[in-house]
Design a protein around this motif. Structure first.
Motif, PDB file in Angstrom:
ATOM      1  N   ILE A 261      -3.654  91.557  76.083  1.00 49.45           N
ATOM      2  CA  ILE A 261      -4.902  91.310  76.618  1.00 49.45           C
ATOM      3  C   ILE A 261      -4.138  90.152  77.873  1.00 49.45           C
ATOM      4  CG2 ILE A 261      -6.268  89.304  76.899  1.00 49.45           C
ATOM      5  CD1 ILE A 261      -7.051  91.542  75.314  1.00 49.45           C
ATOM      6  N   LEU A 262      -4.230  90.408  79.523  1.00 50.82           N
ATOM      7  CA  LEU A 262      -3.087  90.014  80.255  1.00 50.82           C
ATOM      8  C   LEU A 262      -4.089  88.969  80.823  1.00 50.82           C
ATOM      9  CD1 LEU A 262      -3.870  92.200  83.018  1.00 50.82           C
ATOM     10  CD2 LEU A 262      -2.335  93.090  82.297  1.00 50.82           C
ATOM     11  N   ASN A 263      -3.420  87.936  81.602  1.00 46.01           N
ATOM     12  CA  ASN A 263      -3.669  87.531  83.119  1.00 46.01           C
ATOM     13  C   ASN A 263      -3.884  86.968  84.006  1.00 46.01           C
ATOM     14  OD1 ASN A 263      -1.473  86.237  83.900  1.00 46.01           O
ATOM     15  ND2 ASN A 263      -0.981  85.257  82.201  1.00 46.01           N
ATOM     16  N   GLY A 264      -4.408  86.638  85.122  1.00 46.72           N
ATOM     17  CA  GLY A 264      -4.132  87.333  86.698  1.00 46.72           C
ATOM     18  C   GLY A 264      -2.489  87.927  87.472  1.00 46.72           C
ATOM     19  N   ASP A 265      -1.404  86.463  86.756  1.00 57.34           N
ATOM     20  CA  ASP A 265      -0.020  86.396  86.930  1.00 57.34           C
ATOM     21  C   ASP A 265       0.378  88.156  87.529  1.00 57.34           C
ATOM     22  OD1 ASP A 265      -0.262  84.306  88.364  1.00 57.34           O
ATOM     23  OD2 ASP A 265       0.067  82.805  86.561  1.00 57.34           O
ATOM     24  N   GLN A 266      -0.191  88.337  85.617  1.00 62.76           N
ATOM     25  CA  GLN A 266       0.511  89.753  84.943  1.00 62.76           C
ATOM     26  C   GLN A 266       0.091  91.175  85.717  1.00 62.76           C
ATOM     27  OE1 GLN A 266      -0.837  88.095  80.946  1.00 62.76           O
ATOM     28  NE2 GLN A 266       1.649  88.770  80.492  1.00 62.76           N
ATOM     29  N   LEU A 267      -0.706  90.807  85.989  1.00 63.98           N
ATOM     30  CA  LEU A 267      -1.746  91.603  86.874  1.00 63.98           C
ATOM     31  C   LEU A 267      -0.877  91.999  87.868  1.00 63.98           C
ATOM     32  CD1 LEU A 267      -3.633  94.323  87.497  1.00 63.98           C
ATOM     33  CD2 LEU A 267      -5.497  92.250  87.891  1.00 63.98           C
ATOM     34  N   SER A 268      -0.753  90.666  88.678  1.00 65.09           N
ATOM     35  CA  SER A 268      -0.134  90.817  89.558  1.00 65.09           C
ATOM     36  C   SER A 268       1.070  91.576  90.030  1.00 65.09           C
ATOM     37  CB  SER A 268       0.063  89.715  90.579  1.00 65.09           C
ATOM     38  OG  SER A 268      -0.752  89.182  91.311  1.00 65.09           O
ATOM     39  N   GLN A 269       2.118  91.452  88.804  1.00 65.68           N
ATOM     40  CA  GLN A 269       3.189  91.683  88.597  1.00 65.68           C
ATOM     41  C   GLN A 269       2.843  93.575  88.527  1.00 65.68           C
ATOM     42  OE1 GLN A 269       4.798  89.854  85.167  1.00 65.68           O
ATOM     43  NE2 GLN A 269       4.294  87.341  85.728  1.00 65.68           N
ATOM     44  N   PHE A 270       1.723  93.549  87.739  1.00 55.58           N
ATOM     45  CA  PHE A 270       1.768  94.768  87.751  1.00 55.58           C
ATOM     46  C   PHE A 270       1.877  95.828  89.152  1.00 55.58           C
ATOM     47  CE2 PHE A 270       0.318  95.632  82.960  1.00 55.58           C
ATOM     48  CZ  PHE A 270       1.630  95.211  82.447  1.00 55.58           C
ATOM     49  N   ALA A 271       0.651  95.547  90.039  1.00 55.67           N
ATOM     50  CA  ALA A 271       0.794  95.713  90.915  1.00 55.67           C
ATOM     51  C   ALA A 271       1.955  95.916  92.381  1.00 55.67           C
ATOM     52  CB  ALA A 271      -0.761  95.477  91.389  1.00 55.67           C
ATOM     53  N   ALA A 272       2.832  95.407  91.964  1.00 55.37           N
ATOM     54  CA  ALA A 272       3.824  94.871  92.900  1.00 55.37           C
ATOM     55  C   ALA A 272       4.936  95.999  92.511  1.00 55.37           C
ATOM     56  CB  ALA A 272       4.490  93.380  92.532  1.00 55.37           C
ATOM     57  N   THR A 273       4.511  96.774  90.812  1.00 56.71           N
ATOM     58  CA  THR A 273       5.801  97.318  91.227  1.00 56.71           C
ATOM     59  C   THR A 273       5.029  99.296  90.228  1.00 56.71           C
ATOM     60  OG1 THR A 273       4.511  97.156  88.505  1.00 56.71           O
ATOM     61  CG2 THR A 273       7.062  96.183  89.422  1.00 56.71           C
ATOM     62  N   ALA A 274       3.452  98.873  92.024  1.00 54.94           N
ATOM     63  CA  ALA A 274       2.402 100.395  91.093  1.00 54.94           C
ATOM     64  C   ALA A 274       3.265 101.481  92.217  1.00 54.94           C
ATOM     65  CB  ALA A 274       1.472  99.817  91.675  1.00 54.94           C
ATOM     66  N   LYS A 275       4.873 100.974  92.741  1.00 55.67           N
ATOM     67  CA  LYS A 275       5.215 102.264  94.018  1.00 55.67           C
ATOM     68  C   LYS A 275       5.573 103.216  93.206  1.00 55.67           C
ATOM     69  CE  LYS A 275       5.048 100.360  98.649  1.00 55.67           C
ATOM     70  NZ  LYS A 275       5.983  99.460  99.525  1.00 55.67           N
ATOM     71  N   THR A 276       6.175 102.498  91.797  1.00 56.56           N
ATOM     72  CA  THR A 276       7.035 103.404  90.983  1.00 56.56           C
ATOM     73  C   THR A 276       6.698 103.187  89.764  1.00 56.56           C
ATOM     74  OG1 THR A 276       7.998 101.190  90.193  1.00 56.56           O
ATOM     75  CG2 THR A 276       9.789 101.887  91.887  1.00 56.56           C
ATOM     76  N   ARG A 277       5.301 103.076  89.451  1.00 54.36           N
ATOM     77  CA  ARG A 277       5.175 102.640  87.789  1.00 54.36           C
ATOM     78  C   ARG A 277       2.930 103.077  88.012  1.00 54.36           C
ATOM     79  NH1 ARG A 277       3.859 104.417  83.271  1.00 54.36           N
ATOM     80  NH2 ARG A 277       4.053 102.663  81.742  1.00 54.36           N
ATOM     81  N   THR A 278       2.351 104.185  87.712  1.00 54.98           N
ATOM     82  CA  THR A 278       1.560 104.417  88.219  1.00 54.98           C
ATOM     83  C   THR A 278       0.949 103.606  87.874  1.00 54.98           C
ATOM     84  OG1 THR A 278       1.754 106.747  88.594  1.00 54.98           O
ATOM     85  CG2 THR A 278      -0.412 106.093  87.986  1.00 54.98           C
ATOM     86  N   LEU A 279      -0.917 103.524  88.200  1.00 56.28           N
ATOM     87  CA  LEU A 279      -1.593 101.742  88.250  1.00 56.28           C
ATOM     88  C   LEU A 279      -2.703 102.129  87.679  1.00 56.28           C
ATOM     89  CD1 LEU A 279      -1.695  99.382  86.426  1.00 56.28           C
ATOM     90  CD2 LEU A 279      -2.003  98.069  88.826  1.00 56.28           C
ATOM     91  N   TYR A 280      -3.610 102.067  87.349  1.00 54.30           N
ATOM     92  CA  TYR A 280      -4.928 102.381  86.838  1.00 54.30           C
ATOM     93  C   TYR A 280      -5.735 100.736  86.794  1.00 54.30           C
ATOM     94  CZ  TYR A 280      -4.048 107.536  87.140  1.00 54.30           C
ATOM     95  OH  TYR A 280      -3.303 108.571  87.430  1.00 54.30           O
ATOM     96  N   MET A 281      -6.757 100.332  87.339  1.00 48.79           N
ATOM     97  CA  MET A 281      -7.186  99.324  87.349  1.00 48.79           C
ATOM     98  C   MET A 281      -9.023 100.158  87.347  1.00 48.79           C
ATOM     99  SD  MET A 281      -5.553  96.170  89.463  1.00 48.79           S
ATOM    100  CE  MET A 281      -6.493  96.455  90.825  1.00 48.79           C
ATOM    101  N   LEU A 282      -9.740 100.235  86.127  1.00 47.16           N
ATOM    102  CA  LEU A 282     -10.551  99.954  85.799  1.00 47.16           C
ATOM    103  C   LEU A 282     -11.724  99.063  85.194  1.00 47.16           C
ATOM    104  CD1 LEU A 282      -9.653 103.166  83.809  1.00 47.16           C
ATOM    105  CD2 LEU A 282     -10.071 103.104  86.317  1.00 47.16           C
ATOM    106  N   ASP A 283     -13.088  99.506  86.068  1.00 49.46           N
ATOM    107  CA  ASP A 283     -13.916  98.251  84.939  1.00 49.46           C
ATOM    108  C   ASP A 283     -15.031  99.490  84.398  1.00 49.46           C
ATOM    109  OD1 ASP A 283     -16.610  97.022  85.358  1.00 49.46           O
ATOM    110  OD2 ASP A 283     -16.257  96.203  87.355  1.00 49.46           O
ATOM    111  N   VAL A 284     -15.190  98.790  83.180  1.00 44.05           N
ATOM    112  CA  VAL A 284     -15.727  99.513  82.078  1.00 44.05           C
ATOM    113  C   VAL A 284     -16.811  99.171  81.769  1.00 44.05           C
ATOM    114  CG1 VAL A 284     -13.168  99.781  80.999  1.00 44.05           C
ATOM    115  CG2 VAL A 284     -14.836  98.967  80.397  1.00 44.05           C
ATOM    116  N   ARG A 285     -18.142  98.143  82.654  1.00 44.12           N
ATOM    117  CA  ARG A 285     -18.810  98.196  82.630  1.00 44.12           C
ATOM    118  C   ARG A 285     -20.006  99.058  83.165  1.00 44.12           C
ATOM    119  NH1 ARG A 285     -19.671  93.534  86.294  1.00 44.12           N
ATOM    120  NH2 ARG A 285     -17.905  94.600  87.473  1.00 44.12           N
ATOM    121  N   ASP A 286     -21.207  99.055  82.983  1.00 44.11           N
ATOM    122  CA  ASP A 286     -21.979  99.732  83.674  1.00 44.11           C
ATOM    123  C   ASP A 286     -21.650 100.172  84.933  1.00 44.11           C
ATOM    124  OD1 ASP A 286     -25.299 100.204  84.343  1.00 44.11           O
ATOM    125  OD2 ASP A 286     -25.231 100.192  82.658  1.00 44.11           O
TER     126      ASP A 286
END
Length: 530
Positions: A261-286
């Motif tokens: 489980i991650l929080n918003g700050d950790q998501l920001s860190q992932f997004a900041a490195t998305a040029k070198t590490r592929t990131l998919y952000m997926l909304d799994v709701r209906d």
């Protein structure tokens, strides 16, 4: 010159969890006959449309292959033109790969093979069709949950079935099944969603007896039992109390599996490195909930379908995935399966706000060139034009511009050179995009003038012009694999063959050795009598 990659090197990427995307650039028909486990179907003629959402990072490693048709150089050039800069051709193509690894038929194979592995390891409870029919006839306290998409359920369903797509099962469970004494039957069309859906509920620890309809509506049909059609019963959104109850079960299971489980700050860190590490952000709701509002940067990927067909959303094996919901149930349950499928998965805590600074890195893009575009009025003014349709064959069969010929996109050059006449050739497609993507290539292959219809066949229909259904084939319609578990017109031998094939997938996985799947065992629960 485009570099090459050996099959052995490709397989090492999978085993060591390094990022890589493998693209089969043939039509879906040949792809469904034989392909490596993690290959994606991206026909060369549709690269600009299909590839960017599957591979969002421009520096992600991409490997393309065919089976000797000669598509790979063209595919590599088109991929590079989109801005990707780490593209290779599979050395020796499919035939070389088959010498060192298993090749699989059908589509969405990783998820289907995983479903069979789940049943084999977890002993997912199931009943054959006639036993389920008997239970429904003699037991009133039974709920049937159809784990497919609503459209599939609406096409055909078993008696007493209610639509509850797989990602929604636990989330809506206590709304549909308030009593712990109620027996629950989960079904799909074949096997995977029945198995995964049933095991999701069993894993969560709910007190009810849950079983899968063995072999789904296929098994029901093969037993000569009648299906119902056009049903619209859905399990409703859960009450606040039912949702909180489901969250307790989901949280305990997700923790057991190791979902992070991650929080918003950790998501920001992932997004900041998305040029070198592929990131998919997926909304799994209906999807209906997604349409009403969703956080920026997140794509709609309903949880049940994401598990059933991960390769339709996530193209880079070894990538990082972040899941979002608003309830703390659906993302955790979806994540629990993706972890077992070998993905690096995180769930955004539903109490965390999605940061405003989360943005996508530089992504591939394509824009239709105005050069070569003509309007409906321009087409009407031509006296000897030949219209060539790049629609998928089922769409073409339903209706096309009068006189239009169907062609296979990958074989466009071959087909255009067989068209009689001397007037201009006008390419069309449903919305004009695929036609626009291929106009420059077409112009290089024939001496006649070539244009594309801006807005495609949709623009033709918008002006109240008629369509026709008489087919004219320049190519054999191998662009679509007819799935034996969809629709109501499937031959018995095809349905039985599909079930037999699924049963053999565990052996193929074992022989292949690259899946990196791991089925997490839950707590043992004593089975209740039906």
């Amino acid at each position: 010159m485009v570099k090459s990659l050996t099959a052995q090197a490709l397989r090492r990427h999978w085993v060591t969890h390094q990022e890589i995307a493998l693209l089969d650039v043939r039509e879906e028909g040949p792809y469904s006959d034989a392909h490596p486990l993690f290959a994606l179907s991206v026909p060369v003629s549709e690269i600009e449309e299909k590839l960017p959402p599957l591979v969002p990072r421009l520096s992600a490693p991409i490997v393309v292959y065919d089976d000797g048709e000669g598509y790979v150089e063209r595919a590599a050039a088109r991929i590079s033109a989109l801005g990707y800069h780490n593209v290779a051709i599979l050395d020796g193509g499919l035939s070389a790969y088959a010498c060192v690894g298993e090749v699989y038929r059908d589509v969405n194979v990783p998820s289907k093979a995983f479903g069979e592995l789940v049943e084999a390891i977890a002993g997912t409870p199931s009943l054959p069709a006639r036993d389920v029919k008997e239970v429904l006839e003699r037991n009133k306290d039974v709920v049937v949950l159809d784990a497919r998409r609503f459209q599939e359920y609406n096409t055909m369903s078993i008696p007493r079935g209610r639509s509850c797509p797989g990602g929604e099962l636990l989330y809506r469970f206590f709304e549909a099944v308030p009593s712990p004494d109620t027996t629950v039957i989960v079904n799909c069309a074949g096997r995977t969603r029945s198995i995964v859906g049933t095991q999701s509920l069993v894993n969560s620890g709910i007190p009810n007896r849950v079983v899968a309809l063995r072999n789904g509506t296929i098994g029901w049909t093969l037993e000569g039992l009648e299906l119902e059609h056009s049903k619209i019963e859905r399990v409703p959104q859960p009450s606040h109390e039912a949702s909180l109850k489901a969250r307790e079960y989901a949280a305990e299971w997700a923790q057991h599996v190791g979902v992070r489980i991650l929080n918003g700050d950790q998501l920001s860190q992932f997004a900041a490195t998305a040029k070198t590490r592929t990131l998919y952000m997926l909304d799994v709701r209906d999807p209906d909930e997604y349409a009403l509002g969703h956080p920026a940067g997140f794509s709609s990927a309903p949880g049940g379908q994401l598990v059933q067909a991960t390769d339709e959303w996530v193209g880079v094996r070894g990538a990082r995935i972040v899941l979002y919901d608003t309830d703390g149930v659906r993302a955790r349950m979806t994540g629990s399966w993706l972890v077992q499928l070998g993905w690096e998965v995180y769930v955004l805590d539903e109490q965390s706000k999605v940061p405003d600074n989360v943005s996508s890195p530089e992504s591939p893009s394509w824009e239709a060139q105005s050069s070569g575009a003509i309007t409906i009025d321009d087409l009407a003014a031509f006296t000897e034009a030949t219209v060539v349709d790049l629609s998928r064959s089922p769409i073409y069969r339903k209706g096309h511009i009068p006189g239009a010929w169907f062609t296979s996109g990958p074989e466009l050059a071959r087909d255009l050179n067989t068209v009689s006449g001397t007037g201009p050739i006008v390419l069309t497609s449903p919305n004009g995009n695929v036609a626009a993507m291929n106009v420059e290539y077409a112009r290089k292959t024939v001496s006649r003038e070539v244009f594309y219809l801006a807005g495609g066949t949709a623009a033709w229909v918008a002006t109240n012009r008629p369509l026709e259904t008489e087919a004219r084939w320049l190519s054999q319609p191998i662009d679509i694999y007819k799935r034996p578990y969809e629709g109501t017109s499937n031959a018995r031998k095809d349905m039985q063959g599909y079930i037999d094939w699924e049963h053999g997938l565990v052996a193929q996985l074992a022989n292949d050795g690259v899946a990196c799947f791991h089925v997490v065992r839950g707590k043992r629960v004593e089975e209740k009598e039906l």
